[in-house]
Structures are given as C-alpha cells and as structure tokens.
Scaffold this active site. Sequence first.
Site, PDB file in Angstrom:
ATOM      1  N   ASP A 166       0.725  -1.200  -0.028  1.00 17.97           N
ATOM      2  CA  ASP A 166      -0.073  -0.086  -0.068  1.00 17.97           C
ATOM      3  C   ASP A 166       0.908   1.199  -0.093  1.00 17.97           C
ATOM      4  OD1 ASP A 166      -2.661   1.552   0.271  1.00 17.97           O
ATOM      5  OD2 ASP A 166      -1.698   2.013   2.233  1.00 17.97           O
ATOM      6  N   GLU A 195       1.478  -0.098  -4.883  1.00 19.57           N
ATOM      7  CA  GLU A 195       0.835   1.007  -5.288  1.00 19.57           C
ATOM      8  C   GLU A 195       1.429   2.411  -4.878  1.00 19.57           C
ATOM      9  OE1 GLU A 195      -3.250   3.593  -3.584  1.00 19.57           O
ATOM     10  OE2 GLU A 195      -1.945   2.456  -2.242  1.00 19.57           O
TER      11      GLU A 195
END
Length: 587
Positions: A244, A281
């Site tokens: 993330d 990401e």
Amino acid sequence: MKPIRVWAPTRDDVRLVLDGTDTPMFRDPDGWWSSDVEPEPGMRYAFRLDGGDPRPDPRSLSQPQGPHAASEVVDLDAHEWHDEGWDGCRLHGAIIYELHIGTFTPEGTLDAAAEHLDHLASLGVTLVELMPVAAFPGRRGWGYDGVAPYAVHEAYGGAAALQRFVDACHQHHLGVCLDVVYNHLGPSGNYLQEFAPYFTDRHHTPWGWAVNLDGGESDEVRRYLRDNAEMWLRDFHLDALRLDAVHAMVDDRATTFLEELAEYADRLSDELDRPVTLIAESDRNDPATVARRGPGGIGGVGLHAQWADDVHHALHVLLTGETQGYYADFADPNAIGKVLATPFFHDGTWSSFRGRTHGRPVPPELPGWRFVASLQTHDQVGNRAGGERLSHLVSPGRLACAAALLLTGPYTPMLFMGEEWGASTPWQYFTDHQEPELATAVSLGRRAEFAEHGWANDVPDPQDARTAQASTLRWEELDRPEHADLLNWYRWLIRLRRAIPDLQDSTLASTRVTRVDGVITVHRGAHTVVVNLSGHDVPLDLPQGEAVLGSRGASERAKKAVVHPDGVVIRGPNGGGHTHLKEHATP
C-alpha cells in the site's frame, strides 16, 4: 512452541504476562528480551514494560479480544496443507480480482468467501487480491487502520481461516495476493512505539509519524516488516503482496527498504521454487519502481509490478464525462489513446491537479504486464461520497465497452468484486472505531471532506453499521438476467484474451489507438476493438479474411457490421482458430 521473545531496546524491565501470571524476561545485548517459559497454543500473553499496563505482542498472530487486549499463542504449523501440486501464479498473463472479506459475503468471513471460489475460477480469475486482513479495532473496516500487522482480523476467522482460504484457492488453481500496509499503522491500539522506535518524527505522512526506515534502530524495524512479508509468503503460502502507498514510505538510505524487500522476495522465490510477486501502489508515475535492479544496486527498485491509476482515470472520464478533481487532466481527448499504449498519462507532463509536472516516461522495453490496470478499485469506488460503482454511473452498454477496453489491453487487468456482474450495491467507506472521540471525528471529517463538493448530505456515516451492510455483495443478483448478461460478457472476454496472443501481448508498442467522433478503435496486432461512444450507428467494413469475433450492441450484414451507440465489436482474421469463441459472445 518456541519461547516468546520481544524487541524492546529502550526498556529496563520487561515481564511476560502469560495466562495472567507475570514472569521475568532476560535481555540480550541487541535489545531482545527472552523468556524461558515454553507457551502452548491458545494461551494468552502480553508484556509489562517497566511496570506499566500489559501490552500485546508487536508480532502477535492473534488478537481474539481486539488489539488492546492480550495476544494469543498460535501454531502456524498446525494446518495440514493440501496444495502440494501448486506451482505458483505468475503475474504475466494473470487476471486479478480484488475483494474485501468483510463485504464479499453476508457472513464476512474467510470461510464464507471460500464458498464462492467456483465463481471466480469460472470467471477466469487467476489471482485473488485480499484487502488488508491485519487486526484492527472493532469488527468492520477497510483494513487500512490495522495495528497488529502479523495477526489476522478475528472477525474474518483468524490465522487458521486464512490458511484454509489460501489452501482452497490453490486447489481451485487460484493464486492469492494480500494487501499489506507498511507505510503506517492505525491510531487506535497502536502500541509499537512503547516497545521501540518503530516510528520517527523526522518524516511525516498523511497519517502522522512515518515508519522508521532510515533512522536509528531502523535495521530492526526493516527486519520487522521483512519478516512479516516472509510470514505471509512462507507460512500462509501466499503468492503475492500488494504494498500500500509506497510513496508514503519515506526512506533516505542508499538502499531503500523497498529495494531490499524486492531482492529478498526474489531469493525467497528461488528457495520456495515458485513465483513470489510484489505489487506496489505508487502515485509517483516512476517506472523505476518496477525496473530491474542493476549491479551494486544501481538501477530500478526491482518490484515486480505497480498499479497504473492513470489508466483508470482516463477510462473513467471517457465513460462518465466526470472531470472534477484529479479527473480534470484526463478530459484531454488524447488521454485515452495515450494510456492504452503506455501506462502513465503524466510522464513528465503538466498535472493541473498537482500544479506541477509529474512522472517519467515508461521505457518501451518494460512490458505492460508489470502495470495493473482497472476500471474500479476499492479506492476509486469507496472514496466517492456515496460509494457509487461504475454500474451506477453508466449504462450496461458502456460497462461492456469499458470491459472490452480493459480486458483486451496490454496491462494486467484487475477487477473489483461484483464488477463482473454490475453489482447493484455501492461500496462505501465504513469504520467501527471504539473510542467515541475518534468515531465522531471520523464521521464529521468524512462529511466535511465532501461538503466542498456539495455532497455533505449524501455522505453515509462511516460508523453506522448499515453503511457496511449496504456495501455487502448480493449474490442472488447472479440469477437475474441483466446481471447474468454482463457476467457472460466478462467471462467471454477473459476467454478471448487467453485464446488470442494479440490481445494479451504486453509489448507497449503493440497497441495503436485512434479516436474519431466518439469512436475508439484499438489495434492490437491483427485484431481490432471498436467501441462506439457516439450517439449514432457506426458502419464497419469487414475486409476479405476478417470477421467479427464477438460483439455487444452490434449487428452484422454480409461483409459489414454496424456498431450501435454504446456498442463494441472485436474483429480479427477469419479462420484464425478462434471462431469457436464467437458463440459465447453476448449479442
């Protein structure tokens, strides 16, 4: 079971509280404390630091009563695996399916999710991506406020349930990717800093202090995260990790943690004799994220793939016409053509949303499969005021057009749960914070965030249990004709992608796009995808030797085809060995 250990280098006294009884621990020179008591599975334990209140283990595998309470001893070797024949899941050629365990089924558990693996396998999915499962306060939430990175959220079923789920996926020939959050921890139940300098005030993130990746004692903090990654990949047999917001992992060391983790994952892949994939990401639009590492660390970071949000943004604007916020730049008529041929629209170009130039060009030698593209994700749906899916914003015909553009493109496609049948349920932002002050702050903050856009009265309360309930998939919709129709189209497109090399070619130079009066034509080798977003019929000539392989919202007459508004046609060489697929196309 091994004796319990904990890293607490700044503490003078650490005691183990095991099933309510305090016992002394002994300090090693490196700041690790050990106990000579051998625990048994099921025992509850915590640590008393310098006489304070008991705190859960930073490496706890289970928090049965939540992240504020004692940890539970878990034996990860107790599971009997049945995936001996599983040889892994390669990202090249994969179809990813993102899902949230809590809202994938009404039960909201890993075991209940496993009951729907037949659906995913028949759809053509190859890699199931789970949103974060690390333990967090309360029962419901997105998972990005986790505070026990090693523990599987109790409401989902705990560690044993995740092992069962992965085992079942592998038996369905499905890989499993887990979304992990290494850039921050949630605010409630976060006791790591009481043990050691896991965080630093030298850097800041949108969530507060940054994880200490480059300050004093950061070697051990890095090991904490690396060991976590290894646990998921080795002890839970996971195939991939989605990292993330890596742009929020501030790291000034010469060899960054991400580069170190990528190198470690490659070594682990060799040891396990199966692919191990790290997907980032990142909002930097920097191809170095996935470029190969060079000798001596000179080169790219070496992660295996990254999300390509620019592809989503351009497709979203094309289909919906929305141009607010960061969508403004993608109103450029040339945006769709650019992102279908290279993943970054901003590649050293001006970004009005950021007020500066942004990104770097992607070298043509980087294959498209290293970039994960989507029409919908938890972020892009859930961060809308009302959590509207694309199926709430456009016609079924446009959904079909969008699916065709995504699933015949050069990138690794990712679907968001329910997308394949045009789920009627929204997917909204929901929380279950236990502290009244934090709960109120989140509810008011969410409303204030969207008030600037005139949506304040349309924002569901994240703390209301009905918000999560409204976001839960309704599996009975699969039996309704309007949903079954779209599902068949998704299944057929995935089969077509697999059958035709042109449509899965990840060479970035393999795609050529033209746009004329709302008609998008994508050339993929000898095959062509024609999408009609204009308001009128578009006739297509079919030259000798060419045929329509499949279509929606179109009709054929002799050597011509007519693409109706919001219709799509996929055509290619006649007699190329793929005509058997045509009967499965939805008319």
